[in-house]
Design a protein around this motif. Structure first.
Motif, PDB file in Angstrom:
ATOM      1  N   ARG A   1      14.793   0.236  22.133  1.00 30.91           N
ATOM      2  CA  ARG A   1      13.435  -0.227  21.877  1.00 30.91           C
ATOM      3  C   ARG A   1      13.038  -1.264  22.918  1.00 30.91           C
ATOM      4  O   ARG A   1      11.936  -1.245  23.441  1.00 30.91           O
ATOM      5  CB  ARG A   1      13.378  -0.840  20.485  1.00 30.91           C
ATOM      6  CG  ARG A   1      12.061  -0.616  19.783  1.00 30.91           C
ATOM      7  CD  ARG A   1      12.178  -0.941  18.320  1.00 30.91           C
ATOM      8  NE  ARG A   1      12.337  -2.363  18.088  1.00 30.91           N
ATOM      9  CZ  ARG A   1      12.973  -2.873  17.022  1.00 30.91           C
ATOM     10  NH1 ARG A   1      13.522  -2.076  16.135  1.00 30.91           N
ATOM     11  NH2 ARG A   1      13.073  -4.171  16.869  1.00 30.91           N
TER      12      ARG A   1
ATOM     13  N   ARG B   1      14.065  -1.678  26.037  1.00 26.29           N
ATOM     14  CA  ARG B   1      13.795  -1.157  27.384  1.00 26.29           C
ATOM     15  C   ARG B   1      12.459  -0.453  27.418  1.00 26.29           C
ATOM     16  O   ARG B   1      11.722  -0.508  28.390  1.00 26.29           O
ATOM     17  CB  ARG B   1      14.931  -0.251  27.852  1.00 26.29           C
ATOM     18  CG  ARG B   1      14.945   1.117  27.208  1.00 26.29           C
ATOM     19  CD  ARG B   1      15.985   2.000  27.864  1.00 26.29           C
ATOM     20  NE  ARG B   1      15.866   3.374  27.371  1.00 26.29           N
ATOM     21  CZ  ARG B   1      16.703   4.322  27.674  1.00 26.29           C
ATOM     22  NH1 ARG B   1      17.741   4.090  28.440  1.00 26.29           N
ATOM     23  NH2 ARG B   1      16.530   5.546  27.218  1.00 26.29           N
ATOM     24  N   HIS B   2      12.126   0.214  26.309  1.00 26.35           N
ATOM     25  CA  HIS B   2      10.849   0.902  26.233  1.00 26.35           C
ATOM     26  C   HIS B   2       9.703  -0.106  26.248  1.00 26.35           C
ATOM     27  O   HIS B   2       8.724   0.055  26.973  1.00 26.35           O
ATOM     28  CB  HIS B   2      10.813   1.746  24.959  1.00 26.35           C
ATOM     29  CG  HIS B   2       9.675   2.723  24.927  1.00 26.35           C
ATOM     30  ND1 HIS B   2       8.457   2.406  24.409  1.00 26.35           N
ATOM     31  CD2 HIS B   2       9.572   3.985  25.376  1.00 26.35           C
ATOM     32  CE1 HIS B   2       7.644   3.450  24.530  1.00 26.35           C
ATOM     33  NE2 HIS B   2       8.296   4.416  25.112  1.00 26.35           N
TER      34      HIS B   2
ATOM     35  N   VAL C   1      29.200  -9.324  40.116  1.00 21.15           N
ATOM     36  CA  VAL C   1      28.299  -9.663  41.209  1.00 21.15           C
ATOM     37  C   VAL C   1      28.433 -11.118  41.620  1.00 21.15           C
ATOM     38  O   VAL C   1      28.598 -11.449  42.780  1.00 21.15           O
ATOM     39  CB  VAL C   1      26.843  -9.344  40.819  1.00 21.15           C
ATOM     40  CG1 VAL C   1      25.904  -9.766  41.928  1.00 21.15           C
ATOM     41  CG2 VAL C   1      26.689  -7.864  40.541  1.00 21.15           C
ATOM     42  N   GLU C   2      28.391 -11.997  40.616  1.00 24.39           N
ATOM     43  CA  GLU C   2      28.434 -13.407  40.960  1.00 24.39           C
ATOM     44  C   GLU C   2      29.856 -13.842  41.271  1.00 24.39           C
ATOM     45  O   GLU C   2      30.789 -13.452  40.575  1.00 24.39           O
ATOM     46  CB  GLU C   2      27.850 -14.237  39.807  1.00 24.39           C
ATOM     47  CG  GLU C   2      26.348 -14.370  39.945  1.00 24.39           C
ATOM     48  CD  GLU C   2      25.629 -14.534  38.615  1.00 24.39           C
ATOM     49  OE1 GLU C   2      24.403 -14.537  38.638  1.00 24.39           O
ATOM     50  OE2 GLU C   2      26.299 -14.637  37.570  1.00 24.39           O
TER      51      GLU C   2
ATOM     52  N   GLN D   1      19.934   0.973  19.117  1.00 20.66           N
ATOM     53  CA  GLN D   1      18.513   1.200  18.873  1.00 20.66           C
ATOM     54  C   GLN D   1      17.674   0.011  19.325  1.00 20.66           C
ATOM     55  O   GLN D   1      16.582   0.180  19.849  1.00 20.66           O
ATOM     56  CB  GLN D   1      18.279   1.467  17.388  1.00 20.66           C
ATOM     57  CG  GLN D   1      18.305   2.937  17.054  1.00 20.66           C
ATOM     58  CD  GLN D   1      19.311   3.242  15.978  1.00 20.66           C
ATOM     59  OE1 GLN D   1      19.444   2.462  15.055  1.00 20.66           O
ATOM     60  NE2 GLN D   1      20.003   4.338  16.098  1.00 20.66           N
TER      61      GLN D   1
ATOM     62  N   VAL E   1      20.892  -7.880  30.799  1.00 19.66           N
ATOM     63  CA  VAL E   1      21.654  -8.726  31.716  1.00 19.66           C
ATOM     64  C   VAL E   1      21.400 -10.212  31.447  1.00 19.66           C
ATOM     65  O   VAL E   1      22.325 -11.012  31.387  1.00 19.66           O
ATOM     66  CB  VAL E   1      21.342  -8.356  33.188  1.00 19.66           C
ATOM     67  CG1 VAL E   1      21.972  -9.336  34.148  1.00 19.66           C
ATOM     68  CG2 VAL E   1      21.812  -6.944  33.478  1.00 19.66           C
ATOM     69  N   ASN E   2      20.133 -10.578  31.268  1.00 15.84           N
ATOM     70  CA  ASN E   2      19.816 -12.004  31.144  1.00 15.84           C
ATOM     71  C   ASN E   2      20.051 -12.565  29.750  1.00 15.84           C
ATOM     72  O   ASN E   2      20.247 -13.763  29.595  1.00 15.84           O
ATOM     73  CB  ASN E   2      18.364 -12.265  31.544  1.00 15.84           C
ATOM     74  CG  ASN E   2      18.105 -11.880  32.976  1.00 15.84           C
ATOM     75  OD1 ASN E   2      19.039 -11.715  33.769  1.00 15.84           O
ATOM     76  ND2 ASN E   2      16.853 -11.701  33.317  1.00 15.84           N
TER      77      ASN E   2
ATOM     78  N   VAL F   1       9.497  -2.005  29.864  1.00 12.59           N
ATOM     79  CA  VAL F   1       9.038  -1.222  31.008  1.00 12.59           C
ATOM     80  C   VAL F   1       7.661  -0.622  30.766  1.00 12.59           C
ATOM     81  O   VAL F   1       6.816  -0.613  31.647  1.00 12.59           O
ATOM     82  CB  VAL F   1      10.051  -0.109  31.358  1.00 12.59           C
ATOM     83  CG1 VAL F   1       9.580   0.692  32.550  1.00 12.59           C
ATOM     84  CG2 VAL F   1      11.416  -0.707  31.637  1.00 12.59           C
TER      85      VAL F   1
ATOM     86  N   PHE G   1      25.265   0.666  32.644  1.00 12.85           N
ATOM     87  CA  PHE G   1      25.701   0.012  33.877  1.00 12.85           C
ATOM     88  C   PHE G   1      25.724   0.948  35.086  1.00 12.85           C
ATOM     89  O   PHE G   1      26.168   0.565  36.146  1.00 12.85           O
ATOM     90  CB  PHE G   1      27.038  -0.691  33.649  1.00 12.85           C
ATOM     91  CG  PHE G   1      26.909  -1.777  32.610  1.00 12.85           C
ATOM     92  CD1 PHE G   1      26.396  -3.014  32.949  1.00 12.85           C
ATOM     93  CD2 PHE G   1      27.236  -1.531  31.292  1.00 12.85           C
ATOM     94  CE1 PHE G   1      26.227  -4.001  31.990  1.00 12.85           C
ATOM     95  CE2 PHE G   1      27.076  -2.517  30.320  1.00 12.85           C
ATOM     96  CZ  PHE G   1      26.572  -3.760  30.673  1.00 12.85           C
ATOM     97  N   ASN G   2      25.212   2.173  34.886  1.00 12.91           N
ATOM     98  CA  ASN G   2      24.994   3.027  36.048  1.00 12.91           C
ATOM     99  C   ASN G   2      23.930   2.396  36.942  1.00 12.91           C
ATOM    100  O   ASN G   2      23.938   2.585  38.153  1.00 12.91           O
ATOM    101  CB  ASN G   2      24.506   4.412  35.617  1.00 12.91           C
ATOM    102  CG  ASN G   2      25.586   5.202  34.919  1.00 12.91           C
ATOM    103  OD1 ASN G   2      26.684   4.704  34.723  1.00 12.91           O
ATOM    104  ND2 ASN G   2      25.261   6.422  34.547  1.00 12.91           N
ATOM    105  N   CYS G   3      23.002   1.682  36.331  1.00 10.07           N
ATOM    106  CA  CYS G   3      21.943   1.019  37.094  1.00 10.07           C
ATOM    107  C   CYS G   3      22.002  -0.503  36.920  1.00 10.07           C
ATOM    108  O   CYS G   3      22.011  -1.242  37.882  1.00 10.07           O
ATOM    109  CB  CYS G   3      20.566   1.519  36.661  1.00 10.07           C
ATOM    110  SG  CYS G   3      20.266   3.237  37.089  1.00 10.07           S
ATOM    111  N   HIS G   4      22.017  -0.958  35.684  1.00 10.72           N
ATOM    112  CA  HIS G   4      22.062  -2.404  35.466  1.00 10.72           C
ATOM    113  C   HIS G   4      23.389  -2.955  35.973  1.00 10.72           C
ATOM    114  O   HIS G   4      24.420  -2.302  35.866  1.00 10.72           O
ATOM    115  CB  HIS G   4      21.881  -2.724  33.976  1.00 10.72           C
ATOM    116  CG  HIS G   4      20.493  -2.422  33.500  1.00 10.72           C
ATOM    117  ND1 HIS G   4      19.460  -3.316  33.614  1.00 10.72           N
ATOM    118  CD2 HIS G   4      19.965  -1.307  32.961  1.00 10.72           C
ATOM    119  CE1 HIS G   4      18.350  -2.762  33.148  1.00 10.72           C
ATOM    120  NE2 HIS G   4      18.618  -1.544  32.743  1.00 10.72           N
ATOM    121  N   LEU G   5      23.302  -4.170  36.496  1.00 15.43           N
ATOM    122  CA  LEU G   5      24.494  -4.734  37.136  1.00 15.43           C
ATOM    123  C   LEU G   5      25.232  -5.663  36.191  1.00 15.43           C
ATOM    124  O   LEU G   5      24.627  -6.432  35.459  1.00 15.43           O
ATOM    125  CB  LEU G   5      24.076  -5.489  38.401  1.00 15.43           C
ATOM    126  CG  LEU G   5      23.576  -4.559  39.512  1.00 15.43           C
ATOM    127  CD1 LEU G   5      22.692  -5.306  40.471  1.00 15.43           C
ATOM    128  CD2 LEU G   5      24.753  -3.942  40.247  1.00 15.43           C
TER     129      LEU G   5
END
Ligand code: SF4
Lengths: 257, 124
Positions: free
Chosen positions: B60, B62-63, B122-123, B56, B86-87, B66, B113-117
């Motif tokens: 909240r 992400r809402h 990555v690193e 939850q 991520v950060n 964005v 993680f379909n979108c967020h990496l």
């Protein structure tokens, strides 16, 4: 159960108890309607905008495009059908469709112009989005909430500028380098330029503006009469794309005299 | 009395035993124990609350990030954090050790993680 829902139910319950208490006491008082609900039409403090001066733009240079696409994880699928773009160059005749004619100066019709989402003040893409995945921020940025996009592509039909791209394929197939600080998209989602909203919220300028060494791009607040962008707009002859449609773009182009 | 009790009762008992197997075979001992991150002594909120409510909180966040341009979170302890999966979260935790272990145990599919990496991948 989510916390907010729990609170909501508690409040509704409390409200019902309160109401029944009032009715038991038989203390109904009529509430008079007041005129306080009227909303004043106050212009927003900020409306972000951009001026593009193509006379300074070097032929063949794609610095701004490179930086934008690599930092926002925009893939290159290598074919026009699957193409995803946030900022790109297109010929004058395609960018200024209603201002092109066949007797134009030599080479003008084919001259490349930088183009991106116009962050319209009256954005048709926002009006047609059934989930409000695309919305207009109070500072004028037309933002996408990728979490909400259902991939219906109404916005792509609504946008008169072709500013939007659809992910027909998984973008990660063709991303050589990934930047973890910005998400990729999923298959079945629409995307477009976001005026670097993530940077603007930190007080930074868009990446394309920063990347351009020739000073083609000026970015600033259109509602501040003392901003650099407003000074430029006051000095130079400028135009917007397809103004006749009433979208009121926030991206302006300097017209050579 | 139960009709045909000699046959029905053992079958019934066996059925109940099989049905309740996950509860009495000591399942709680197999609960995943993700490593404590070394970076910070405390999570954004306390661990028990996070265990119950992180979904939850993230929803909240992400809402608010964005849609409302509210990018920083003040915890109940008064600490300020960037609202970022991520950060912030993955700065201490590792997806493979943390998210995946519990989500596999609870059999809840992760869609973040379909979108967020995942920075682990990555690193270099
Ligand atoms: S240019 Fe297209 S995508 Fe951008 S705000 Fe206007 S209608 Fe929407």
């Amino acid at each position: 159960m989510s916390e907010s829902r729990r609170k909501f139910i508690q409040q509704v319950g409390g409200g019902l108890v309160g109401l029944s208490a009032i009715s038991l006491l038989g203390k109904f008082t009529e509430v008079e309607a007041t005129a306080n609900t009227e909303v004043k039409d106050k212009p927003a403090q900020i409306r972000w905008g951009m001026v593009v001066d193509m006379s300074k733009c070097k032929e063949g240079c794609t610095d701004c495009v490179q930086v934008c696409h690599s930092r926002h994880n925009v893939p290159d699928h290598g074919n026009a059908k699957d193409e995803i773009k946030w900022i790109w160059k297109a010929p004058y005749k395609n960018v200024f469709t209603s201002k092109s004619h066949r007797y134009q100066q030599q080479g003008q019709l084919e001259k490349p112009f930088l183009t991106l989402c116009n962050h319209c003040d009256e954005p048709p893409c926002v009006r047609v989005c059934p989930t409000q995945a695309t919305f207009r921020r109070p500072d004028g940025i037309v933002q996408m909430d990728f979490h909400r996009c259902i991939g219906c592509r109404f916005c792509m039909a609504g946008c008169p500028y072709g500013s939007r791209s659809f992910n027909w394929r998984d973008p990660r197939e063709n991303l050589k380098q990934l930047d973890p600080h910005f998400p990729t998209r999923e298959r079945g989602v629409v995307e477009k330029c976001n005026f670097c909203a993530e940077r603007i919220d930190q007080g930074l300028n868009p990446l394309c503006q920063e990347a351009c060494k020739e000073g083609v791009i000026t970015f600033g607040n259109l509602n501040d009469p003392n901003s650099e962008i407003r000074k430029l707009l006051g000095e130079k002859r400028t135009m917007q794309r397809k103004t006749e449609l009433g979208t009121a773009p926030s991206v302006f182009y300097v017209v050579e005299s | 009395m139960i009709y045909n009790a000699k046959v029905v009762l053992p079958i019934l008992i066996l059925f109940v035993v099989v049905l309740t197997y996950p509860f009495w075979q000591g399942g709680t001992e197999q609960r995943p124990e993700p490593q404590k991150p070394a970076k910070a002594a405390q999570c954004v909120e306390d661990a028990a609350w996070m265990r119950a409510n992180h979904m939850q909180l993230l929803d909240r966040w992400r809402h608010e990030v964005v849609r409302k341009q509210e990018r920083s979170y003040t915890s109940t302890r008064g600490q300020v954090f960037e609202k970022s999966l991520v950060n912030t979260c993955l700065d201490c935790h590792q997806k493979s050790d943390f998210c995946d272990k519990c989500h596999a145990y609870a059999s809840v599919k992760l869609v973040c993680f379909n979108c967020h990496l995942n920075p682990e991948l990555v690193e270099p």
